[in-house]
Design an enzyme around this catalytic site. Sequence first.
Site, PDB file in Angstrom:
ATOM      1  N   ALA A  11       0.305  -0.889  -0.402  1.00 56.30           N
ATOM      2  CA  ALA A  11       0.115   0.432  -0.006  1.00 56.30           C
ATOM      3  C   ALA A  11       1.187   0.824  -0.301  1.00 56.30           C
ATOM      4  O   ALA A  11       2.162   1.305   0.360  1.00 56.30           O
ATOM      5  CB  ALA A  11      -1.473   0.165   1.179  1.00 56.30           C
ATOM      6  N   SER A  28      -1.767  -2.365  -5.286  1.00 56.21           N
ATOM      7  CA  SER A  28      -3.132  -3.270  -4.143  1.00 56.21           C
ATOM      8  C   SER A  28      -4.098  -2.166  -4.395  1.00 56.21           C
ATOM      9  O   SER A  28      -3.987  -0.842  -4.952  1.00 56.21           O
ATOM     10  CB  SER A  28      -1.659  -2.033  -3.173  1.00 56.21           C
ATOM     11  OG  SER A  28      -2.517  -2.293  -1.983  1.00 56.21           O
ATOM     12  N   TYR A  73      -8.717  -6.105  -0.964  1.00 60.01           N
ATOM     13  CA  TYR A  73      -9.467  -6.915   0.452  1.00 60.01           C
ATOM     14  C   TYR A  73     -10.973  -7.258  -0.086  1.00 60.01           C
ATOM     15  O   TYR A  73     -11.280  -6.266  -0.485  1.00 60.01           O
ATOM     16  CB  TYR A  73      -8.546  -6.450   1.511  1.00 60.01           C
ATOM     17  CG  TYR A  73      -7.068  -6.703   1.754  1.00 60.01           C
ATOM     18  CD1 TYR A  73      -6.593  -6.710   2.382  1.00 60.01           C
ATOM     19  CD2 TYR A  73      -6.580  -5.336   1.326  1.00 60.01           C
ATOM     20  CE1 TYR A  73      -5.788  -7.141   2.814  1.00 60.01           C
ATOM     21  CE2 TYR A  73      -4.984  -4.998   1.824  1.00 60.01           C
ATOM     22  CZ  TYR A  73      -4.730  -6.221   2.281  1.00 60.01           C
ATOM     23  OH  TYR A  73      -3.445  -5.616   2.885  1.00 60.01           O
ATOM     24  N   THR A  77      -6.392 -10.955  -1.583  1.00 60.52           N
ATOM     25  CA  THR A  77      -5.524 -11.453  -0.346  1.00 60.52           C
ATOM     26  C   THR A  77      -6.754 -12.024   0.913  1.00 60.52           C
ATOM     27  O   THR A  77      -7.307 -11.118   1.151  1.00 60.52           O
ATOM     28  CB  THR A  77      -5.311 -10.320   0.708  1.00 60.52           C
ATOM     29  OG1 THR A  77      -4.251 -10.153  -0.099  1.00 60.52           O
ATOM     30  CG2 THR A  77      -4.503 -10.245   1.884  1.00 60.52           C
ATOM     31  N   LYS A 114      -4.266 -15.030  -2.701  1.00 60.02           N
ATOM     32  CA  LYS A 114      -3.093 -14.389  -1.656  1.00 60.02           C
ATOM     33  C   LYS A 114      -3.010 -15.256  -0.212  1.00 60.02           C
ATOM     34  O   LYS A 114      -4.223 -14.394   0.656  1.00 60.02           O
ATOM     35  CB  LYS A 114      -2.299 -13.361  -1.694  1.00 60.02           C
ATOM     36  CG  LYS A 114      -1.038 -13.002  -1.324  1.00 60.02           C
ATOM     37  CD  LYS A 114      -0.907 -11.552  -1.820  1.00 60.02           C
ATOM     38  CE  LYS A 114       0.529 -11.063  -1.258  1.00 60.02           C
ATOM     39  NZ  LYS A 114       0.744 -10.498   0.549  1.00 60.02           N
ATOM     40  N   HIS A 124       2.129 -12.815   4.408  1.00 62.73           N
ATOM     41  CA  HIS A 124       1.590 -11.594   4.223  1.00 62.73           C
ATOM     42  C   HIS A 124       2.900 -10.430   5.312  1.00 62.73           C
ATOM     43  O   HIS A 124       3.236  -9.671   5.658  1.00 62.73           O
ATOM     44  CB  HIS A 124       0.505 -11.076   5.517  1.00 62.73           C
ATOM     45  CG  HIS A 124      -0.732  -9.516   4.909  1.00 62.73           C
ATOM     46  ND1 HIS A 124      -1.834 -10.059   4.100  1.00 62.73           N
ATOM     47  CD2 HIS A 124      -0.137  -7.849   4.542  1.00 62.73           C
ATOM     48  CE1 HIS A 124      -2.261  -8.749   4.069  1.00 62.73           C
ATOM     49  NE2 HIS A 124      -0.917  -7.552   4.221  1.00 62.73           N
ATOM     50  N   ASP A 135       5.613 -15.880  -1.728  1.00 62.03           N
ATOM     51  CA  ASP A 135       6.674 -14.695  -0.881  1.00 62.03           C
ATOM     52  C   ASP A 135       6.980 -14.335   0.172  1.00 62.03           C
ATOM     53  O   ASP A 135       6.778 -15.153   1.384  1.00 62.03           O
ATOM     54  CB  ASP A 135       5.750 -12.809  -1.502  1.00 62.03           C
ATOM     55  CG  ASP A 135       4.538 -13.056  -0.531  1.00 62.03           C
ATOM     56  OD1 ASP A 135       4.518 -13.426   0.711  1.00 62.03           O
ATOM     57  OD2 ASP A 135       3.812 -11.900  -0.407  1.00 62.03           O
TER      58      ASP A 135
END
Length: 368
Positions: free
Chosen positions: A79, A106, A130, A156, A233, A257, A288
């Site tokens: 973000a 994002s 989200y 996410t 994710k 995350h 990630d």
Amino acid sequence: MVPLTLAEHGALAKGLLPAAIWDFFEGGAGTEWTRRANLDAWRHHVLRPRVLVDVSAPDCGTELLGARLTAPFGVAPMAYHRLAHPEGECATARAASEAGVLLIVSIFASRTLEQIAAAAPGAPRWLQLYWLRDREALTMLARRAEQADYRALVLTVDAPKVGRRLRDLRNAFALPADLTAANLDPRLTSSAGHSAAGRSGIEEHSRQQFDPTVSWADLAWLRARTRLPLVLKGVLTAEDARLAVEHGVDALIVSNHGGRQLDGVPPALAVLPEVVDAVPAECPVLVDGGLRHGSDLATALALGARAALVGRPVLWGLAHGGADGARAVLDLLREELLDTMVLAGRPTLAALDRDALAPWPPAAAAPL
């Protein structure tokens, strides 16, 4: 000084950014055990080099959901890039485009989807979401992503609310008055700018706007509103990976995350093989969390990832050098990966299979 490692990019950024912004970028949830474990997990594997192999023309190019990439990695969704540099995501987009890698934008980008697309036309871009209580906002974002030639939606799924991040609480972190989530109605994000002692505006905003009731059944609602592929994710178990495939998900990102949600979960790399083995080969799995060198990319690929994502280091480069700094971070990772492939005698991505790795220390059966 020309930074020669990602750590040196980080040192330059830390010297420039206000402490509270540095903490917002760098911090994790709880004791930050999972954040540290993400970094440590890569050291639980070593490469098994092969010799007398023709390595004169190494190739790390790949294809991901129909997009051709010059290297098997991309920029993770993060973000408010304008906290790092005034151009924000537009600079990051140019860097990713010039480097030929994926960019995941994002939902809380500080530049509009259209501005980001215009900064790097034709480059592969995905949009991260989200699940907001305001479903009309989600619908509009999906439509705008399609119109602006984004190639996939990334949902996410590990954030029914933002985790308890102690650095942000201690700093009473809130967004500056001149910074907003450029793609959302200001009424949906206004609380992120409210500062109060011992509170985080970011966490308070998530409590108000994230929908904690979302379940597997809701994926059909989102699929009905877009023609874009859907990527989940935040998957960390084989059980959820299988459920995702059953619900028609097109790809998965194994992620905790960046250690910013539930502290105490395993590093993503440790559960990557479990997730890869649980899904069909045609379902790409990305990973990630703590990637800091091109050899880490080789490790992720050898454990079955189709690609990996890098997060914080891109913001480091952006903070000290704008688009050029972010591009330098991405170029460095690609150069390190190619160097690793040559010296390991594995000049193609296909050669980076599980036989390319061994546990470290040798007696360890699995990382951590």
